[in-house]
Write an enzyme that holds these catalytic residues in place. Structure first.
Site, short mmCIF file in Angstrom:
data_model
loop_
_atom_site.label_atom_id
_atom_site.label_comp_id
_atom_site.label_asym_id
_atom_site.label_seq_id
_atom_site.Cartn_x
_atom_site.Cartn_y
_atom_site.Cartn_z
N HIS A 17 0.81 -0.68 5.15
CA HIS A 17 -0.36 -0.81 6.15
C HIS A 17 0.06 -0.65 7.66
CE1 HIS A 17 -1.79 -3.75 2.57
NE2 HIS A 17 -2.74 -2.54 2.49
N LYS A 41 -12.84 -12.02 -5.37
CA LYS A 41 -11.46 -11.72 -5.53
C LYS A 41 -10.66 -12.85 -5.30
CE LYS A 41 -10.46 -6.95 -4.28
NZ LYS A 41 -9.75 -6.09 -3.26
N ARG A 90 -1.63 6.61 -1.16
CA ARG A 90 -0.35 6.90 -1.40
C ARG A 90 -0.10 7.97 -2.54
NH1 ARG A 90 -0.72 0.70 -2.63
NH2 ARG A 90 -1.98 1.75 -4.34
N SER A 128 0.34 -3.95 -2.84
CA SER A 128 0.08 -5.44 -2.82
C SER A 128 0.33 -6.08 -3.92
CB SER A 128 -1.20 -5.67 -1.98
OG SER A 128 -1.02 -5.22 -0.65
#
Length: 159
Positions: A17, A41, A90, A128
């Site tokens: 990030h 979430k 990514r 993450s």
């Protein structure tokens, strides 16, 4: 003003990030890092904790601000007159997901464009969810997150 928004959950903030933030800060007059506040979430950190960590981590960048938001990202962009959303990717899986999301966002607000920034190679495996899982089982995450984040993650799992 040339403003871009970098939205995400940032749970937790990673070196990947920060790499995107640093590079984007050189391209735009202002970057708003937008921490999503999604009650649906199950986050490790509260939105306020993530904002605080990111504010600390982005102090060196004078054109970066950190905010939290609990609605559509395009609404935030419209509110601050930003025309660009930055999305870090990514791999091809990230691109596929982010590409579809960019089409949705563009349909919601045709003035919004999405800029995809591939992460540097050394951050390709930094994810993450993997960081949280690794930390939960006592693995070393120090190469994936800054020290302040590493300490905060480990503290959550020591409880």
């Amino acid at each position: 003003m040339n403003i871009a928004v970098f939205p995400g959950s940032f749970d937790p903030p990673t070196y990947g990030h920060l790499n995107v933030i640093e590079r984007a800060s050189k391209l735009f007059e202002k970057i708003d890092v937008l921490v999503s506040e999604n009650p649906g979430k199950n986050s490790l950190f509260t939105a306020d904790e993530r904002v605080l960590m990111l504010k600390t981590l982005t102090e060196p960048y004078h054109n970066v601000e950190v905010h939290k938001w609990d609605r559509l990202v395009v609404e935030y962009a419209r509110k601050i007159d930003a025309k660009v959303l930055i999305r870090g990717i990514r791999n091809v899986n990230d691109f596929s997901y982010e590409f579809d999301l960019s089409l949705v966002n563009h349909n919601l607000n045709p003035e919004i464009e999405t800029l995809f920034m591939p992460t540097e190679t050394r951050y390709v495996i930094v994810k993450s969810s993997s960081i949280k899982e690794l930390a939960q089982f006592g693995g070393d995450i120090s190469g994936m997150v800054p020290p302040v984040v590493c300490e905060a993650v480990l503290k959550k799992y020591r409880k």
